[in-house]
Design a protein around this motif. Structure first.
Motif, PDB file in Angstrom:
ATOM      1  N   GLY A  23      12.208   8.933  -0.307  1.00  0.00           N
ATOM      2  CA  GLY A  23      12.084  10.230   0.333  1.00  0.00           C
ATOM      3  C   GLY A  23      10.816  10.413   1.128  1.00  0.00           C
ATOM      4  N   MET A  24       9.997   9.373   1.215  1.00  0.00           N
ATOM      5  CA  MET A  24       8.764   9.405   1.989  1.00  0.00           C
ATOM      6  C   MET A  24       8.651   8.117   2.792  1.00  0.00           C
ATOM      7  N   LEU A  25       7.863   8.169   3.850  1.00  0.00           N
ATOM      8  CA  LEU A  25       7.568   6.962   4.609  1.00  0.00           C
ATOM      9  C   LEU A  25       6.713   6.019   3.766  1.00  0.00           C
ATOM     10  N   PRO A  26       6.609   4.753   4.163  1.00  0.00           N
ATOM     11  CA  PRO A  26       5.710   3.853   3.428  1.00  0.00           C
ATOM     12  C   PRO A  26       4.291   4.411   3.403  1.00  0.00           C
ATOM     13  N   PRO A  27       3.526   4.095   2.372  1.00  0.00           N
ATOM     14  CA  PRO A  27       2.142   4.566   2.338  1.00  0.00           C
ATOM     15  C   PRO A  27       1.379   4.029   3.541  1.00  0.00           C
ATOM     16  N   ASN A  28       0.454   4.843   4.057  1.00  0.00           N
ATOM     17  CA  ASN A  28      -0.392   4.334   5.121  1.00  0.00           C
ATOM     18  C   ASN A  28      -1.367   3.323   4.523  1.00  0.00           C
ATOM     19  N   PRO A  29      -1.517   2.143   5.147  1.00  0.00           N
ATOM     20  CA  PRO A  29      -2.405   1.115   4.563  1.00  0.00           C
ATOM     21  C   PRO A  29      -3.821   1.607   4.301  1.00  0.00           C
ATOM     22  N   ALA A  30      -4.290   2.600   5.054  1.00  0.00           N
ATOM     23  CA  ALA A  30      -5.642   3.122   4.816  1.00  0.00           C
ATOM     24  C   ALA A  30      -5.755   3.802   3.462  1.00  0.00           C
ATOM     25  N   ASP A  31      -4.625   4.255   2.898  1.00  0.00           N
ATOM     26  CA  ASP A  31      -4.632   4.885   1.582  1.00  0.00           C
ATOM     27  C   ASP A  31      -4.519   3.871   0.451  1.00  0.00           C
ATOM     28  N   GLN A  32      -4.129   2.635   0.759  1.00  0.00           N
ATOM     29  CA  GLN A  32      -3.880   1.648  -0.294  1.00  0.00           C
ATOM     30  C   GLN A  32      -5.162   0.887  -0.623  1.00  0.00           C
ATOM     31  N   SER A  33      -6.107   1.614  -1.198  1.00  0.00           N
ATOM     32  CA  SER A  33      -7.431   1.058  -1.463  1.00  0.00           C
ATOM     33  C   SER A  33      -7.670   0.747  -2.932  1.00  0.00           C
ATOM     34  N   ASN A  34      -6.702   1.040  -3.805  1.00  0.00           N
ATOM     35  CA  ASN A  34      -6.860   0.767  -5.227  1.00  0.00           C
ATOM     36  C   ASN A  34      -6.264  -0.598  -5.586  1.00  0.00           C
ATOM     37  N   PRO A  35      -6.770  -1.232  -6.642  1.00  0.00           N
ATOM     38  CA  PRO A  35      -6.275  -2.568  -7.008  1.00  0.00           C
ATOM     39  C   PRO A  35      -4.779  -2.571  -7.314  1.00  0.00           C
ATOM     40  N   ALA A  36      -4.169  -3.720  -7.114  1.00  0.00           N
ATOM     41  CA  ALA A  36      -2.756  -3.903  -7.451  1.00  0.00           C
ATOM     42  C   ALA A  36      -2.576  -3.873  -8.959  1.00  0.00           C
ATOM     43  N   VAL A  37      -1.400  -3.436  -9.392  1.00  0.00           N
ATOM     44  CA  VAL A  37      -1.013  -3.504 -10.803  1.00  0.00           C
ATOM     45  C   VAL A  37       0.319  -4.244 -10.886  1.00  0.00           C
ATOM     46  N   ASN A  38       0.668  -4.691 -12.086  1.00  0.00           N
ATOM     47  CA  ASN A  38       1.875  -5.521 -12.208  1.00  0.00           C
ATOM     48  C   ASN A  38       2.871  -5.002 -13.229  1.00  0.00           C
ATOM     49  N   ASP A  39       2.763  -3.713 -13.582  1.00  0.00           N
ATOM     50  CA  ASP A  39       3.629  -3.185 -14.638  1.00  0.00           C
ATOM     51  C   ASP A  39       4.666  -2.199 -14.108  1.00  0.00           C
ATOM     52  N   TRP A  40       5.118  -2.389 -12.879  1.00  0.00           N
ATOM     53  CA  TRP A  40       6.083  -1.465 -12.282  1.00  0.00           C
ATOM     54  C   TRP A  40       7.393  -1.482 -13.055  1.00  0.00           C
TER      55      TRP A  40
END
Length: 576
Positions: free
Chosen positions: A197-214
């Motif tokens: 229901g939303m566009l992909p996140p803007n890359p400028a907002d993706q500043s937190n580390p990746a996680v692997n528990d999705w």
């Protein structure tokens, strides 16, 4: 390893003034709206908390947010015997239950801080955010005899990090936000496409580390995966244009589980199964932190649909209590109890993207619910923002000049009423599209002469700059097509409204990338066209951003005829 998952419940209560210029307006429709919510606004919350206490749940409670416009109208219902007299002494049960404490000595029921007139806080000026919170605190204390907590539930759960300096100045220590806006800031976030229901996140907002528990939740509507390891209070940060960092505690309200709880609580939401998935995921990924165990809120309206039903607060709450008593994996707790037991680490602060809860057209980062038809030649929403920006500058200028008094107080109330987010919610209905204009026209009829007397050399207030927005949202990325996603134009445009009672001399955009700063003049498109008969409005400014700059920060500077300079918040965008 002993592990427990903590969660809380938050209920939002609000009614706007249905006529911004006539707070005494009442008709059969209003009688029905308020009368059908008699229990919600009187005893339901107290009844639910009594179930918790009778069930010996040591930490259980409810936080709730009540707009000042609702409280004032309920006081009127009591005074004038409206709705069959059902609101006589309406505050009594709430006042009584708000004295009850948990095992840790915190209140079982807290009135969270809130905005008096239910403003969309990310889109109003700092000083107005502070006034809305201060006035709300006053009426809660006057009505219920207790002080609101220092946790804020922002109307519509609408949060932007640029709010943090205002919240801190207002004495707010923690803010509730919708969890998806934390998830989407992770690197390698598993974007779900159109179902999200939303566009992909803007890359400028993706500043937190990746996680692997999705995990994809089952037996509950969930348009995207969630990360249970991120469901805990953390410090959230905002950096201003001058490099100053501001931090506040962010408390996640889980988007999908909260949305399901809003359908009716226990029974509508299969708590054991759905929360059990979160619990098992944390065990499976060994992501449990005993110093900061999982905690999130189930947030919903407390007076609409299933989450506001009699059954939610009574029969379904009884079933919830029986489940919690017999399932040691989970603890229903208050915000204050959790933060006392498990304070977040202040040395670690994260970023959260803007946005609101899913009930506002999925709560996208651009707040498009309040920018309807922004891409058309005329937008009723943009018309209202342009008018409001001008009115804000007039009121602020009078206040700064020390010309306050009865006329100012009257106009200030009209301004704060005009910031009610509901007036943008039902775009295309003239009665709502007209509300901001009506408030501004009435305010200017009261203070117009005062404004004229201080414009020019006596004006010490810089221009008012509306929160800038960017189109397309993801330059060079993806945007909405016909029912799907399509490639977006790489050339981005920054938009804003600017107004000053002494005239605007110059508006410019300051663009920052690593080691480089550019100053780009913004262009006035003239006053925003109005179809509501307004007596004032702002000029509409735009400028194109350079392509290919990558992760970019920018802010706006505006200069008035007297040399007063205003600077907007520092914004972020990725330019492909």
């Amino acid at each position: 390893m002993t592990m427990k998952l903590y969660f809380g419940i938050h209920k939002n209560m609000h009614q706007p003034y249905y006529r911004s210029c006539d707070t005494m307006y009442w008709d059969g429709e209003k009688e029905g709206i308020f009368g059908s919510r008699c229990g919600n606004y009187t005893t339901f919350i107290a009844d639910a908390i009594n179930h918790y206490m009778n069930g010996d749940l040591p930490h259980a409670g409810i936080s709730s947010s009540w707009s000042g416009s609702l409280i004032e109208q309920l006081n009127r219902c009591a005074r004038d015997n409206l709705c069959g007299g059902c609101f006589r002494n309406w505050e009594k049960a709430l006042s009584a239950i708000s004295e009850m404490t948990t095992a840790d000595g915190n209140l079982r029921h807290t009135f969270t801080s809130f905005g008096f007139y239910h403003p969309l806080m990310p889109l109003i000026p700092k000083r107005d955010i502070i006034k809305q919170i201060d006035f709300h605190r006053q009426i809660v204390h006057q009505t219920f005899g207790v002080k609101p907590s220092d946790t804020l539930f922002p109307p519509e759960t609408a949060f932007h990090i640029r709010m943090i300096p205002a919240l801190k100045e207002a004495g707010v220590k923690a803010v509730i936000y919708d969890s998806i806006h934390r998830f989407r800031t992770c690197k390698e976030y598993p974007y779900a496409g159109t179902s999200e229901g939303m566009l992909p996140p803007n890359p400028a907002d993706q500043s937190n580390p990746a996680v692997n528990d999705w995990i994809q939740l089952q037996n509950v509507w969930a348009g995207s995966k969630i990360s249970p390891s991120l469901l805990k209070p953390e410090y959230v940060k905002y950096e201003d244009f001058d490099g100053t960092t501001h931090k506040i505690i962010g408390i996640p309200a889980e988007r999908y589980i909260g949305n399901e709880d809003a359908r009716g609580g226990y029974g509508a939401l299969q708590y054991e199964f759905v929360l059990g998935q979160v619990y098992q995921n944390i065990l499976q990924h060994n992501s449990y932190d005993p110093l900061h165990p999982p905690f999130f809120l189930l947030h919903s309206d407390g007076d609409n649909h299933g989450g506001g039903a009699d059954s939610y607060y009574h029969h379904n709450t009884e079933r919830l209590v029986n489940w919690i008593k017999n399932d040691p994996r989970f603890e229903l707790t208050t915000i204050d109890d959790y933060l006392k037991m498990f304070p977040p680490d202040e040395s670690v602060a994260v970023h959260i993207e803007p946005g609101s809860w899913s009930g506002a057209d999925n709560g996208d980062p651009q707040f498009r619910k309040w920018f309807s038809r922004h891409d058309q030649p005329y937008s009723p929403d943009l018309n209202s923002w342009a008018i409001l920006t001008a009115l804000q500058n007039c009121i602020h200028s009078i206040e700064d000049a020390g010309k306050t008094g009865d006329a100012f107080d009257s106009a200030l109330r009209l301004l704060l009423t005009a910031e009610t987010s509901c007036y943008w919610y039902w775009t295309g209905q003239q009665i709502w599209d007209q509300q901001v204009t009506d408030a501004a026209n009435k305010a200017m009829s009261v203070i117009g002469n005062i404004v004229n007397s201080i414009s020019g050399t006596k004006d010490t207030t810089p221009p008012t700059i509306f929160a800038p927005w960017v189109t397309p949202e993801n330059p060079g990325g993806l945007t909405w097509g016909q029912g799907n996603l399509k490639s977006s134009d790489k050339t981005a445009t920054v938009h804003t409204f600017v107004y000053d009672i002494s005239g605007v001399k110059e508006v410019r955009l300051i663009v920052r990338t690593t080691g480089k700063e550019q100053v780009i003049p913004m262009h006035s498109q003239g006053p925003y066209p109005s179809q509501t008969g307004t007596s004032l409005t702002s000029d509409y400014y735009t400028v194109q951003l350079p392509e290919g700059l990558g992760d970019t920060r920018f802010y706006i500077e505006a200069l008035d005829g007297g040399g007063n300079v205003a600077r907007s918040s520092l914004e972020r965008i990725f330019l492909a």
